[in-house]
Design a protein around this motif. Structure first.
Motif, short mmCIF file in Angstrom:
data_model
loop_
_atom_site.label_atom_id
_atom_site.label_comp_id
_atom_site.label_asym_id
_atom_site.label_seq_id
_atom_site.Cartn_x
_atom_site.Cartn_y
_atom_site.Cartn_z
N ASN A 137 -38.58 14.05 -29.53
CA ASN A 137 -37.66 13.10 -30.46
C ASN A 137 -36.58 14.19 -31.21
O ASN A 137 -37.09 15.54 -31.84
N THR A 139 -33.79 14.11 -34.87
CA THR A 139 -32.90 13.14 -35.54
C THR A 139 -31.80 14.08 -36.64
O THR A 139 -32.36 14.86 -36.75
N TYR A 141 -28.82 14.98 -39.27
CA TYR A 141 -28.22 14.35 -40.68
C TYR A 141 -27.06 14.90 -41.43
O TYR A 141 -27.20 16.24 -40.84
#
Length: 157
Positions: A137, A139, A141
């Protein structure tokens, strides 16, 4: 009971009156560009169980090597010792308009060096696929940092 209700209404009226006076004194916010800030892309990665060492080897033996040869600035990397993420990568951006690029000029130079280093673009892509297959996983920003004067950085306050 009536005195309590009257007192409460009086306090509400006074608060509303003072707030409306305060609001009239405030100026409309003016356009202001952020100065002295640096934009960053921050990527958090969680690897599949037991794959951290292999991922780190690919990063060091392939990705960083291509970055040094192509003279492109790579990310700052941090390995977490607690929390849900395994690693964090922080790329410094020249400015927010870097987000307008699908492939930046530095990315193009890096990929060209990866292809040269690995013996062709198909082999470079195979290394990237191998790395991505280790990722459970991730992510991303956008972050901004403000330049601090040196005296603030060394302050013990």
């Amino acid at each position: 009971m009536n005195k309590l209700l009257a007192g409460t209404l009086f306090l509400c009226f006074m608060a509303m009156s003072s707030l409306s006076g305060f609001a009239q004194e405030m100026e409309t916010p003016k356009a202001k560009k952020m100065e002295g800030h640096t934009w960053h892309q921050v990527v958090m990665v969680k690897f599949k169980p037991g794959s951290m060492d292999e991922a780190k080897s690919l990063i060091h033996d392939h990705f960083m090597k291509a970055g040094m040869s192509s003279e492109t600035e790579g990310p700052q990397m941090m390995q977490f010792k607690s929390g849900e993420w395994d690693m964090m990568f922080i790329w410094k951006m020249d400015n927010i308009s870097d987000m307008d690029w699908e492939v930046t000029p530095d990315d193009e130079k890096w990929w060209a060096e990866m292809a040269k280093q690995e013996g062709g673009m198909d082999k470079a892509m195979a290394v990237m696929k191998k790395y991505l297959d280790l990722v459970h996983n991730s992510t991303s920003y956008l972050a901004v940092s403000e330049a601090m004067p040196m005296e603030q950085m060394s302050s013990n306050e």
